[in-house]
Design an enzyme around this catalytic site. Structure first.
Site, short mmCIF file in Angstrom:
data_model
loop_
_atom_site.label_atom_id
_atom_site.label_comp_id
_atom_site.label_asym_id
_atom_site.label_seq_id
_atom_site.Cartn_x
_atom_site.Cartn_y
_atom_site.Cartn_z
N LYS A 70 0.85 -1.20 0.00
CA LYS A 70 0.00 0.00 0.00
C LYS A 70 0.87 1.23 0.00
O LYS A 70 1.83 1.31 0.76
CB LYS A 70 -0.89 0.00 1.27
CG LYS A 70 -1.86 1.16 1.31
CD LYS A 70 -3.12 0.85 0.57
CE LYS A 70 -4.00 2.08 0.36
NZ LYS A 70 -3.55 2.94 -0.78
N LYS A 106 5.21 1.85 -2.96
CA LYS A 106 5.26 3.26 -3.39
C LYS A 106 5.54 3.29 -4.87
O LYS A 106 6.18 2.38 -5.42
CB LYS A 106 6.39 3.99 -2.66
CG LYS A 106 6.26 5.50 -2.69
CD LYS A 106 5.18 5.94 -1.73
CE LYS A 106 5.18 7.39 -1.42
NZ LYS A 106 4.51 7.63 -0.13
N THR A 190 -4.49 13.05 6.00
CA THR A 190 -3.09 13.10 6.45
C THR A 190 -2.90 14.32 7.36
O THR A 190 -2.34 14.22 8.45
CB THR A 190 -2.12 13.14 5.26
OG1 THR A 190 -2.52 12.16 4.31
CG2 THR A 190 -0.69 12.86 5.70
N ASN A 221 -1.37 19.51 0.14
CA ASN A 221 -2.50 18.78 0.74
C ASN A 221 -2.26 18.52 2.23
O ASN A 221 -3.15 18.70 3.05
CB ASN A 221 -2.73 17.47 -0.03
CG ASN A 221 -3.81 16.63 0.62
OD1 ASN A 221 -3.53 15.79 1.46
ND2 ASN A 221 -5.05 16.88 0.26
N SER A 355 -7.06 5.72 3.92
CA SER A 355 -7.06 4.91 2.70
C SER A 355 -7.54 3.50 2.99
O SER A 355 -8.28 2.90 2.21
CB SER A 355 -5.64 4.83 2.11
OG SER A 355 -5.35 5.94 1.33
N1 GLU Z 1 1.10 8.91 0.12
C1 GLU Z 1 0.60 8.80 1.45
C2 GLU Z 1 1.69 8.40 2.41
O1 GLU Z 1 2.87 8.58 2.14
C3 GLU Z 1 -0.66 7.94 1.54
C4 GLU Z 1 -0.51 6.52 1.13
C5 GLU Z 1 -1.83 5.77 1.03
O2 GLU Z 1 -2.85 6.34 1.33
O3 GLU Z 1 -1.78 4.62 0.63
O4 GLU Z 1 1.44 7.97 3.50
#
Ligand code: GLU
Length: 421
Positions: A70, A106, A190, A221, A355
């Site tokens: 994820k 990622k 977040t 964001n 998420s």
């Molecule tokens: N990009 C965000 C992070 O670094 C969210 C990742 C997600 O929601 O899967 O935590």
């Protein structure tokens, strides 16, 4: 000694350190030191002028031992393989700390989105998902937003993957617009989670949030919603630092507090916060040196606090909202100066936690209220904070070390049960 700026080296060192501290032997480290799988893709995009241009993209699946990989996908000119690999490790840590049933992943594309038209961006987003489609699914790996990707990009991801699958597949990606299966509360999650951590930090350290002053680097964001929701909880945001393509770095400062709602409106109109009327413009250098701030919140990119500016920081508490904003050498300087750092993998885990809720709602086709999302998010993050703080006290380690240990311990226990080590 040269400063460690390669985030993957930093992430590997963190895994090693936690494995050693927990006396796990070398086997757990051997499994975790490299991602399970990495894909590098070439994405040809038809540009508006009729030419074709290629972009390089990546997806790293670091670990799937606790569940599907994820993590977000970033579109940024500095994206490279080591950065994506490091960020996937931190997602493994983050999901472990939050206690949600995911591993870490990622992705990224090396691109400056400001140079693309909307049509070009859409074709790039669709091309990226087509290229990684064979290795993702709602059961295997679930992308999400990250730097310079947003709900619209997630909508294109979902649509393109659905064509590949042959049916509507909302659970393939999170951070979607609410009308196509996104979760209420995800877009601000977040930043909201960061404000929950600010509140917890205040409680833990005996500070009154109503008398707490914050400085935030970044009004994207994460930074913007961290500012808004922390202000709603009673904190005073005195400075926001930003970056602009034309003028570079700058910050807006008001010692009595910035009106964050007004700043949202200003940014919507102007596209930036330059010359925001509710404060005065200062430089990024002056921002780091502010001496009347209680909590500094880096909410932009990695390597924001390095040996170049760490000694300038007068604030005694740092809450990391970005991923990897402090280099290890900078952290040593901060520690020497009595600064406590609350780490990224704890403090920005609100995004991936929401998420997770979105994915659960997609799989069940049953949708929650924003109050349910926020209160469950608060529950998960509060538990994670308490667990990390206890590890920090029990083992007399830094909070970053403690967060890594909480995570690696959970992963190692499962590895043993499953017979991986
Ligand atoms: N990009 C965000 C992070 O670094 C969210 C990742 C997600 O929601 O899967 O935590």
């Amino acid at each position: 000694m040269a400063e460690t700026l390669n985030p993957f080296k930093i992430a590997q060192d963190e895994i090693k350190w936690a494995c050693d501290k927990l006396n796990l032997g070398n086997s757990v480290y051997e499994v975790l030191k490299e991602p399970e799988r990495v894909i590098v893709v070439n994405i040809p995009v038809k540009m508006d002028d009729g030419t074709t241009k290629s972009f390089v993209g990546y997806r790293s699946q670091h670990s799937t031992i606790l569940g599907p990989a994820k993590g977000g996908v970033r579109f940024h000119p500095n994206v490279n393989l080591d950065e994506v690999k490091a960020l996937s490790v931190w997602m493994t840590f983050k999901c472990g700390v939050a206690g949600i049933p995911y591993g870490g992943g990622k992705g990224g594309v090396c691109v400056d989105t400001q140079e693309l038209s909307k049509g070009e961006l859409e074709r790039l987003a669709r091309g990226y998902i087509r290229a990684i489609a064979p290795i993702i699914s709602p059961e295997k790996d679930i992308p999400a937003p990250d730097v310079a990707t947003n709900p619209q990009v997630m909508a294109w991801f979902m649509d393109e993957y659905s064509k590949f699958a042959g049916y509507n597949t909302p659970g393939i990606v999170t951070g979607k617009p609410v009308s196509i299966g996104g979760s209420l509360g995800r877009n601000q999650a977040t930043g909201y989670g960061v404000s929950v951590m600010v509140q917890k930090v205040c409680e833990q350290l005996g500070m009154d949030i109503n008398k707490t002053k914050l400085a935030i680097q970044g009004f994207g964001n994460v930074g913007s919603f961290a500012a808004l929701t922390s202000a709603q909880k009673g904190a005073t945001v005195v400075a926001i630092a930003e970056w602009d393509k034309k003028i570079g770095t700058y910050a807006v400062y008001n010692e009595d507090g910035l009106d964050i709602e007004a700043m949202f409106k200003y940014k919507e109109e102007k596209g930036n916060i330059i010359d925001f009327p509710g404060g005065k413009m200062i430089s990024l250098d002056e921002f780091w040196k502010l001496d009347n701030v209680d909590i500094m919140i880096p909410a932009a990119m990695e390597n924001a606090i390095t040996t170049k500016n760490a000694a300038d920081i007068k604030t005694k508490i740092i809450v990391e909202a970005a991923n990897g904003p402090t280099t290890p050498e900078a952290e040593q300087i901060l520690i020497k100066n009595g600064v406590t750092v609350f780490p990224d993998i704890l403090c920005n885990s609100g995004g991936v936690t929401a998420s997770y809720f979105e994915w659960v709602q997609n799989l069940q086709n049953f949708y929650w209220t924003v109050e349910e999302v926020n209160s469950r998010l608060e529950g998960i993050m509060t538990k994670a904070f308490d667990e990390v703080y206890k590890m920090h006290e029990d083992y007399k380690v830094t909070l970053r070390e403690a967060a890594g240990m909480v995570s690696i311990k959970k992963i190692a226990d499962v590895m043993k049960l499953r017979g991986w080590v």
